[in-house]
Design a protein around this motif. Structure first.
Motif, PDB file in Angstrom:
ATOM      1  N   SER A 242       0.804  -1.222   0.000  1.00 11.74           N
ATOM      2  CA  SER A 242       0.000   0.000   0.000  1.00 11.74           C
ATOM      3  C   SER A 242       0.837   1.272   0.000  1.00 11.74           C
ATOM      4  CB  SER A 242      -0.922   0.013   1.232  1.00 11.74           C
ATOM      5  OG  SER A 242      -1.758  -1.116   1.254  1.00 11.74           O
ATOM      6  N   PHE A 243       2.168   1.123   0.087  1.00 10.33           N
ATOM      7  CA  PHE A 243       3.029   2.290   0.253  1.00 10.33           C
ATOM      8  C   PHE A 243       4.026   2.417  -0.893  1.00 10.33           C
ATOM      9  CE2 PHE A 243       1.583   0.867   4.359  1.00 10.33           C
ATOM     10  CZ  PHE A 243       1.139   2.043   4.950  1.00 10.33           C
ATOM     11  N   LEU A 244       4.293   3.668  -1.276  1.00 11.47           N
ATOM     12  CA  LEU A 244       5.207   3.943  -2.377  1.00 11.47           C
ATOM     13  C   LEU A 244       6.661   4.027  -1.939  1.00 11.47           C
ATOM     14  CD1 LEU A 244       3.169   6.666  -4.321  1.00 11.47           C
ATOM     15  CD2 LEU A 244       3.390   4.231  -4.862  1.00 11.47           C
ATOM     16  N   SER A 245       6.909   4.231  -0.634  1.00  9.20           N
ATOM     17  CA  SER A 245       8.278   4.386  -0.167  1.00  9.20           C
ATOM     18  C   SER A 245       8.470   3.693   1.175  1.00  9.20           C
ATOM     19  CB  SER A 245       8.661   5.871  -0.028  1.00  9.20           C
ATOM     20  OG  SER A 245       8.002   6.454   1.083  1.00  9.20           O
ATOM     21  N   ASP A 246       9.716   3.365   1.480  1.00 11.32           N
ATOM     22  CA  ASP A 246      10.045   2.764   2.770  1.00 11.32           C
ATOM     23  C   ASP A 246       9.726   3.720   3.915  1.00 11.32           C
ATOM     24  OD1 ASP A 246      10.965   0.533   1.449  1.00 11.32           O
ATOM     25  OD2 ASP A 246      13.077   1.130   1.524  1.00 11.32           O
ATOM     26  N   GLU A 247       9.968   5.005   3.704  1.00 10.76           N
ATOM     27  CA  GLU A 247       9.739   5.996   4.753  1.00 10.76           C
ATOM     28  C   GLU A 247       8.275   6.022   5.179  1.00 10.76           C
ATOM     29  OE1 GLU A 247      11.673  10.220   5.234  1.00 10.76           O
ATOM     30  OE2 GLU A 247       9.931  10.384   3.908  1.00 10.76           O
ATOM     31  N   ALA A 248       7.380   6.086   4.202  1.00  9.42           N
ATOM     32  CA  ALA A 248       5.942   6.115   4.509  1.00  9.42           C
ATOM     33  C   ALA A 248       5.503   4.821   5.183  1.00  9.42           C
ATOM     34  CB  ALA A 248       5.147   6.346   3.228  1.00  9.42           C
ATOM     35  N   PHE A 249       6.018   3.693   4.693  1.00  2.96           N
ATOM     36  CA  PHE A 249       5.670   2.390   5.257  1.00  2.96           C
ATOM     37  C   PHE A 249       6.111   2.285   6.720  1.00  2.96           C
ATOM     38  CE2 PHE A 249       7.521  -1.940   5.971  1.00  2.96           C
ATOM     39  CZ  PHE A 249       6.325  -2.562   6.305  1.00  2.96           C
ATOM     40  N   LEU A 250       7.349   2.657   7.012  1.00  3.37           N
ATOM     41  CA  LEU A 250       7.873   2.528   8.371  1.00  3.37           C
ATOM     42  C   LEU A 250       7.162   3.464   9.349  1.00  3.37           C
ATOM     43  CD1 LEU A 250      11.654   2.157   7.535  1.00  3.37           C
ATOM     44  CD2 LEU A 250      10.177   0.423   8.569  1.00  3.37           C
ATOM     45  N   PHE A 251       6.809   4.653   8.887  1.00  2.88           N
ATOM     46  CA  PHE A 251       6.092   5.585   9.751  1.00  2.88           C
ATOM     47  C   PHE A 251       4.766   4.988  10.204  1.00  2.88           C
ATOM     48  CE2 PHE A 251       3.050   9.041  10.401  1.00  2.88           C
ATOM     49  CZ  PHE A 251       3.709   9.796  11.359  1.00  2.88           C
ATOM     50  N   GLN A 252       4.018   4.427   9.259  1.00  5.97           N
ATOM     51  CA  GLN A 252       2.724   3.847   9.603  1.00  5.97           C
ATOM     52  C   GLN A 252       2.875   2.543  10.377  1.00  5.97           C
ATOM     53  OE1 GLN A 252      -0.011   5.427   9.351  1.00  5.97           O
ATOM     54  NE2 GLN A 252       0.834   7.143   8.187  1.00  5.97           N
ATOM     55  N   LEU A 253       3.925   1.786  10.106  1.00  6.86           N
ATOM     56  CA  LEU A 253       4.186   0.558  10.861  1.00  6.86           C
ATOM     57  C   LEU A 253       4.311   0.856  12.353  1.00  6.86           C
ATOM     58  CD1 LEU A 253       4.998  -2.484  11.029  1.00  6.86           C
ATOM     59  CD2 LEU A 253       7.366  -1.737  10.663  1.00  6.86           C
ATOM     60  N   ILE A 254       5.061   1.902  12.693  1.00  6.40           N
ATOM     61  CA  ILE A 254       5.247   2.275  14.094  1.00  6.40           C
ATOM     62  C   ILE A 254       3.943   2.832  14.671  1.00  6.40           C
ATOM     63  CG2 ILE A 254       6.575   3.671  15.702  1.00  6.40           C
ATOM     64  CD1 ILE A 254       8.137   1.431  14.236  1.00  6.40           C
ATOM     65  N   ARG A 255       3.262   3.673  13.917  1.00  5.44           N
ATOM     66  CA  ARG A 255       2.016   4.276  14.397  1.00  5.44           C
ATOM     67  C   ARG A 255       0.962   3.223  14.715  1.00  5.44           C
ATOM     68  NH1 ARG A 255       0.500   9.464  13.255  1.00  5.44           N
ATOM     69  NH2 ARG A 255      -1.252   8.882  14.583  1.00  5.44           N
ATOM     70  N   PHE A 256       0.860   2.180  13.865  1.00  2.27           N
ATOM     71  CA  PHE A 256      -0.185   1.178  14.026  1.00  2.27           C
ATOM     72  C   PHE A 256       0.143   0.129  15.093  1.00  2.27           C
ATOM     73  CE2 PHE A 256      -1.649   1.720   9.347  1.00  2.27           C
ATOM     74  CZ  PHE A 256      -2.338   2.868   9.710  1.00  2.27           C
ATOM     75  N   ASN A 257       1.427  -0.016  15.437  1.00  5.16           N
ATOM     76  CA  ASN A 257       1.820  -1.133  16.290  1.00  5.16           C
ATOM     77  C   ASN A 257       2.434  -0.728  17.631  1.00  5.16           C
ATOM     78  OD1 ASN A 257       1.602  -3.882  14.648  1.00  5.16           O
ATOM     79  ND2 ASN A 257       2.229  -2.280  13.208  1.00  5.16           N
ATOM     80  N   TYR A 258       2.692   0.571  17.834  1.00  7.74           N
ATOM     81  CA  TYR A 258       3.301   1.012  19.087  1.00  7.74           C
ATOM     82  C   TYR A 258       2.578   2.235  19.627  1.00  7.74           C
ATOM     83  CZ  TYR A 258       7.147  -2.147  18.035  1.00  7.74           C
ATOM     84  OH  TYR A 258       7.890  -3.266  17.768  1.00  7.74           O
ATOM     85  N   ASN A 259       2.589   2.333  20.942  1.00 11.54           N
ATOM     86  CA  ASN A 259       2.002   3.478  21.627  1.00 11.54           C
ATOM     87  C   ASN A 259       3.087   4.217  22.396  1.00 11.54           C
ATOM     88  OD1 ASN A 259      -0.777   2.943  20.901  1.00 11.54           O
ATOM     89  ND2 ASN A 259      -0.718   1.242  22.370  1.00 11.54           N
ATOM     90  N   PRO A 260       2.871   5.498  22.696  1.00 15.96           N
ATOM     91  CA  PRO A 260       3.831   6.232  23.527  1.00 15.96           C
ATOM     92  C   PRO A 260       3.982   5.573  24.899  1.00 15.96           C
ATOM     93  CG  PRO A 260       2.264   7.715  22.477  1.00 15.96           C
ATOM     94  CD  PRO A 260       1.752   6.332  22.259  1.00 15.96           C
ATOM     95  N   PRO A 261       5.155   5.617  25.501  1.00 16.89           N
ATOM     96  CA  PRO A 261       6.403   6.176  24.945  1.00 16.89           C
ATOM     97  C   PRO A 261       6.998   5.279  23.871  1.00 16.89           C
ATOM     98  CG  PRO A 261       6.812   5.141  27.065  1.00 16.89           C
ATOM     99  CD  PRO A 261       5.331   5.089  26.858  1.00 16.89           C
ATOM    100  N   TYR A 262       7.324   5.886  22.721  1.00 17.36           N
ATOM    101  CA  TYR A 262       7.811   5.117  21.582  1.00 17.36           C
ATOM    102  C   TYR A 262       9.238   4.629  21.832  1.00 17.36           C
ATOM    103  CZ  TYR A 262       3.860   7.108  19.036  1.00 17.36           C
ATOM    104  OH  TYR A 262       2.603   7.459  18.632  1.00 17.36           O
ATOM    105  N   PRO A 263       9.495   3.341  21.573  1.00 20.07           N
ATOM    106  CA  PRO A 263      10.863   2.829  21.704  1.00 20.07           C
ATOM    107  C   PRO A 263      11.662   3.064  20.422  1.00 20.07           C
ATOM    108  CG  PRO A 263       9.397   1.044  21.115  1.00 20.07           C
ATOM    109  CD  PRO A 263       8.536   2.283  21.214  1.00 20.07           C
ATOM    110  N   ILE A 264      12.955   2.820  20.485  1.00 22.73           N
ATOM    111  CA  ILE A 264      13.780   2.784  19.270  1.00 22.73           C
ATOM    112  C   ILE A 264      13.576   1.421  18.626  1.00 22.73           C
ATOM    113  CG2 ILE A 264      16.123   2.861  18.350  1.00 22.73           C
ATOM    114  CD1 ILE A 264      16.892   4.656  20.671  1.00 22.73           C
ATOM    115  N   ILE A 265      13.266   1.419  17.346  1.00 17.37           N
ATOM    116  CA  ILE A 265      12.923   0.184  16.642  1.00 17.37           C
ATOM    117  C   ILE A 265      13.932  -0.097  15.533  1.00 17.37           C
ATOM    118  CG2 ILE A 265      11.174  -0.977  15.230  1.00 17.37           C
ATOM    119  CD1 ILE A 265      10.316  -0.624  18.096  1.00 17.37           C
ATOM    120  N   SER A 266      14.319  -1.370  15.425  1.00 22.64           N
ATOM    121  CA  SER A 266      15.158  -1.829  14.311  1.00 22.64           C
ATOM    122  C   SER A 266      14.343  -2.791  13.457  1.00 22.64           C
ATOM    123  CB  SER A 266      16.416  -2.523  14.833  1.00 22.64           C
ATOM    124  OG  SER A 266      17.186  -3.039  13.749  1.00 22.64           O
ATOM    125  N   ILE A 267      14.395  -2.614  12.154  1.00 21.33           N
ATOM    126  CA  ILE A 267      13.701  -3.496  11.219  1.00 21.33           C
ATOM    127  C   ILE A 267      14.756  -4.133  10.328  1.00 21.33           C
ATOM    128  CG2 ILE A 267      12.030  -3.660   9.345  1.00 21.33           C
ATOM    129  CD1 ILE A 267      11.901  -0.712  11.712  1.00 21.33           C
TER     130      ILE A 267
END
Length: 366
Positions: A242-267
């Motif tokens: 559904s995403f045209l770029s890695d940046e857009a995909f990763l932003f929504q991945l974190i938004r949909f799967n994590y809540n504040p306080p946000y951790p540092i994530i490695s993919i």
């Protein structure tokens, strides 16, 4: 000092041959579109992990960054390329070319690329370049640069060569971070040039080198790698297709799967291979603030599988990159800016009309 005087004489000659007497001039930059592929290095459902930051206190860290500016006119192309190395000991270890009182790096490679639209009119006097290696009008292929080529053709070749020379300088001295991919895609370069740069880097690189890619709005490497993974889609409830770029995909991945306080994530890691050399690609998502959905999203490339953890342990600047890399980035850009300003000053000095000067347009730079 003598070397610097020779450089400014050369710049004056370039201005006379490439700028004066021509009617449209523009300063531009371009970015490459990524077209490479990778495979997953772990199971799909294990690709996303939280990073436990462990500060590294004693290791010396270096950062390498290059900057390119191209001045385009009816007379041809002038490509200016600069290099800066910063370190955790000395904020500015050195630059190339060494101007404006900045410490020098031991590099003897061209940083000015010339592509004339008129081989006779654009010819630079032989005495200006017979005793130095400041500029070249010929590619590593042995063929001359052409003004009909896109500026990034010249920029990518010269900047990649300078950055490779920088990698040699920091060899076996500590951790080295380079701005950009470990092996540049070089999609604008002839195969012979690409092979040369890749082979030179293979001789140098080890697990102490880390590439940091800052701009992912045009990258789709991760999206393409995960687009057919039903296991990933099932676990994280988000479809990479559904995403045209890695940046857009990763932003929504974190938004949909994590809540504040946000951790540092490695993919990752993803695995890529070039000339039988395997290296790892991880994506690092670092929140600017633990309670606000704003993130620095970086791609980390290294022969070291855990390089993203190493990068995450470094102090970060306000613009979302390691501070040490930010220093090198700013220094390289200010150096190329200084050279361009000198060219513009020289144009004004030779009496170019104000109406002509207004035809200059300055864009962001690499």
């Amino acid at each position: 000092m003598t070397e610097n005087k020779g450089l400014f004489v050369l710049l004056d000659e370039i201005i006379q041959k490439y700028v004066k007497d021509y009617f449209s001039v523009i300063v531009k930059n371009y970015e490459n579109q990524e077209k490479d592929e990778a495979v997953l290095g772990v199971k799909d459902k294990e690709i996303v992990t939280e990073v436990d930051v462990i500060r590294r206190e004693n290791e010396v860290v270096y950062a390498i960054d290059g900057s390119s500016r191209s001045l385009i006119s009816a007379g041809g192309i002038i490509s200016i390329n600069t290099l800066a190395i910063s370190s955790s000991i000395y904020p500015i270890l050195g630059v190339y070319p060494s101007l404006f009182g900045l410490p020098s790096l031991p590099i003897k490679k061209p940083f000015i690329g010339l592509a004339s639209s008129n081989p006779i009119k654009g010819k630079i006097e032989p005495f200006l370049y017979s005793s130095n290696s400041f500029f070249t009008s010929v590619s590593l292929t042995g063929e001359p640069f052409l003004s009909i080529q896109e500026p990034e053709r010249i920029e990518t070749e010269l900047r990649s060569i300078l950055e490779t020379e920088g990698l040699k300088i920091t060899k076996d001295k500590g951790l080295t971070i380079i701005d950009g991919p470990l092996f540049p895609s070089n999609i604008y370069l002839p195969e012979k040039v690409r092979e040369y740069i890749v082979k030179e880097r293979i001789k140098i690189l080890d697990e102490k080198y880390v590439g940091v890619v800052k701009r992912l709005d045009k990258s789709n490497l991760l999206v393409n790698t995960l687009k057919d993974s039903e296991e990933f889609i099932s676990k994280y409830k988000i479809n990479p297709r559904s995403f045209l770029s890695d940046e857009a995909f990763l932003f929504q991945l974190i938004r949909f799967n994590y809540n504040p306080p946000y951790p540092i994530i490695s993919i990752g890691p993803l695995i890529r291979e070039i000339d039988k050399i395997r290296y790892y690609v991880n994506y690092l998502v670092i929140p600017y603030h633990k309670y606000l959905p704003k993130f620095s999203i970086l791609r980390i490339e290294s022969l070291n599988k855990n390089a993203s953890n190493i990068v995450a342990s470094l102090p970060f600047s306000n613009d979302g990159i390691p501070k040490i890399l930010s220093i090198a980035d700013k220094t390289a850009k200010e150096l190329s800016s200084g050279i361009i300003k000198y060219i513009l000053y020289s144009i004004d000095r030779i009496g170019l009309q104000e109406s002509f000067k207004n035809k200059f347009e300055v864009y962001d730079i690499v």
